[in-house]
Design a protein around this motif. Structure first.
Motif, PDB file in Angstrom:
ATOM      1  N   ARG A  18     -48.578  34.042  55.204  1.00 42.23           N
ATOM      2  CA  ARG A  18     -49.122  34.656  53.991  1.00 42.23           C
ATOM      3  C   ARG A  18     -49.190  36.174  54.154  1.00 42.23           C
ATOM      4  O   ARG A  18     -49.333  36.689  55.256  1.00 42.23           O
ATOM      5  N   PRO A  19     -49.082  36.910  53.060  1.00 43.57           N
ATOM      6  CA  PRO A  19     -49.159  38.370  53.143  1.00 43.57           C
ATOM      7  C   PRO A  19     -50.545  38.795  53.615  1.00 43.57           C
ATOM      8  O   PRO A  19     -51.551  38.223  53.214  1.00 43.57           O
ATOM      9  N   ARG A  20     -50.586  39.762  54.465  1.00 43.08           N
ATOM     10  CA  ARG A  20     -51.867  40.254  54.983  1.00 43.08           C
ATOM     11  C   ARG A  20     -52.278  41.502  54.235  1.00 43.08           C
ATOM     12  O   ARG A  20     -51.455  42.217  53.682  1.00 43.08           O
ATOM     13  N   GLU A  21     -53.566  41.764  54.305  1.00 40.87           N
ATOM     14  CA  GLU A  21     -54.071  42.971  53.667  1.00 40.87           C
ATOM     15  C   GLU A  21     -53.636  44.181  54.488  1.00 40.87           C
ATOM     16  O   GLU A  21     -53.420  44.084  55.689  1.00 40.87           O
ATOM     17  N   ALA A  22     -53.521  45.307  53.833  1.00 45.72           N
ATOM     18  CA  ALA A  22     -53.148  46.533  54.528  1.00 45.72           C
ATOM     19  C   ALA A  22     -54.234  46.898  55.540  1.00 45.72           C
ATOM     20  O   ALA A  22     -55.415  46.676  55.297  1.00 45.72           O
TER      21      ALA A  22
END
Length: 77
Positions: A18-22
């Protein structure tokens, strides 16, 4: 008899892709500090190991010189 196969992860587990937060600046700086600390520790360990190896070699040379009657003056010729 029930011959069900084990499937590993269940469908309820979050995906590893899943995409991670910056990453924020404070976390980035913390990681950089941690890496710098790790590099310094590694450098110190390497220096200590090198010093210990050097000392063992010196002791070995002294023993060999004594066994063979070699002096410092003999080495300067």
């Amino acid at each position: 008899m029930n011959h069900q196969k084990h499937r590993g992860r269940s469908n309820t587990e979050p995906s590893r892709n899943r995409p991670r937060e910056a990453m924020g600046e404070p976390r980035y700086q913390d990681l950089i500090r941690s890496l710098n600390h790790l590099f310094l520790e590694t450098e110190r360990d390497t220096e200590a190991l090198t010093a210990a190896q050097r000392q063992r070699v010196i002791e070995e040379i002294k023993v060999l010189m004594n066994q063979h009657g070699v002096t410092i003056e003999d080495l300067s010729d």
